[in-house]
Design an enzyme around this catalytic site. Structure first.
Site, PDB file in Angstrom:
ATOM      1  N   GLU A  13      -4.419  -4.845   1.400  1.00  0.00           N
ATOM      2  CA  GLU A  13      -4.619  -6.018   0.533  1.00  0.00           C
ATOM      3  C   GLU A  13      -6.095  -6.238   0.202  1.00  0.00           C
ATOM      4  OE1 GLU A  13      -4.245  -6.134   3.699  1.00  0.00           O
ATOM      5  OE2 GLU A  13      -5.533  -7.707   4.512  1.00  0.00           O
ATOM      6  N   CYS A  60      -2.183  -4.377  10.020  1.00  0.00           N
ATOM      7  CA  CYS A  60      -3.126  -4.573  11.124  1.00  0.00           C
ATOM      8  C   CYS A  60      -2.409  -5.135  12.357  1.00  0.00           C
ATOM      9  CB  CYS A  60      -4.304  -5.442  10.672  1.00  0.00           C
ATOM     10  SG  CYS A  60      -5.723  -5.297  11.779  1.00  0.00           S
ATOM     11  N   HIS A  90      -6.083  -2.418   6.025  1.00  0.00           N
ATOM     12  CA  HIS A  90      -5.828  -3.615   5.208  1.00  0.00           C
ATOM     13  C   HIS A  90      -5.712  -3.230   3.733  1.00  0.00           C
ATOM     14  CE1 HIS A  90      -6.229  -7.006   8.046  1.00  0.00           C
ATOM     15  NE2 HIS A  90      -7.020  -6.188   8.718  1.00  0.00           N
TER      16      HIS A  90
END
Ligand code: MN
Length: 235
Positions: free
Chosen positions: A214, A109, A212
């Site tokens: 994660e 990001c 993202h």
């Protein structure tokens, strides 16, 4: 038993509470991929950051607030968000030190944006007001669900890793890479043409993604592959 690779993370700055913070999801994804996450200090001395890089096997440039447009030669537009100059400086110097040492870097990001700016690229300061169009890049909750698709450019390392030409990703950004830095190559685009992933040829592993991974690590095979590719390069 061999030691786990240490991956240094850029901390979030909470000015109001005078804290450095770290969303747990970054740590959990790195741990899941076999790395040992270590949160880095917000130092802005080049020698200190070179030393910090030297004790890490890889660097993760995390999400966060907007990069100061002055860093890419633009006036700040009203729609540009919060800027933390100390973090801008830290991240730029950290990335340069990581490049000099050829340590693997994954930018997520804001991380891909910081990477692009550090290498001479520019950013969209605000996608809704500058690019517009029907695709909304600021997804609504929950954040652990994918939001839009990206097309993965065939022949790029990301395409080779994932073996797909299309991928569903999360999207929690109002800025994005505009002019891609000369040293970087694009490897994924959103349907509206916004750059969603880049890599740096000639380096061991310097990748940046606008989404993202994660946030969906537990459920997304593509995210697990991405973190595994990064962490394996850190070994
Ligand atoms: Mn997006």
């Amino acid at each position: 038993m061999s030691k786990k690779p240490v991956v240094g993370l850029v901390p979030m700055v909470n000015e109001e509470k005078s804290r450095c913070e770290m969303p747990w999801s970054y740590c959990r994804a790195l741990e899941g991929a076999g790395a040992l996450p270590v949160i880095l200090p917000l130092l802005t001395d080049p020698a200190d950051l070179a030393q910090a890089v030297s004790v890490c096997s890889g660097i993760l440039l995390t999400g966060g607030p907007d990069v100061d447009p002055a860093r890419y030669g633009e006036e700040t537009l009203p729609a540009c968000g919060q800027i933390i100059p100390q973090r801008d400086e830290m991240e730029d110097l950290l990335f340069q030190a990581a490049l000099a040492a050829d340590k693997p870097v994954l930018g997520i990001c804001r991380g891909v944006q910081a990477m692009n700016v550090a290498l001479g690229g520019t950013l969209w300061q605000d996608l809704p007001t500058q690019v517009g169009g029907p695709l909304i890049h600021s997804q609504s909750r929950p954040y652990d669900k994918t939001w839009h698709k990206v097309s993965v450019t065939p022949g790029t390392p990301l395409a080779e890793l994932l073996g797909v030409e299309e991928l569903a990703v999360t999207s929690r950004h109002h800025q994005a890479v505009k002019d891609v830095a000369p040293a970087l190559k694009t490897m994924a685009y959103a349907p509206d043409g916004v750059v969603e992933a880049v890599w740096m040829p000639g380096k061991r592993f310097v990748w940046g993604v606008q989404w993202h991974p994660e946030s969906v690590y537990q459920t997304s095979q593509a995210s697990q592959k991405l973190f595994a590719a990064f962490v394996n390069q850190c070994r």
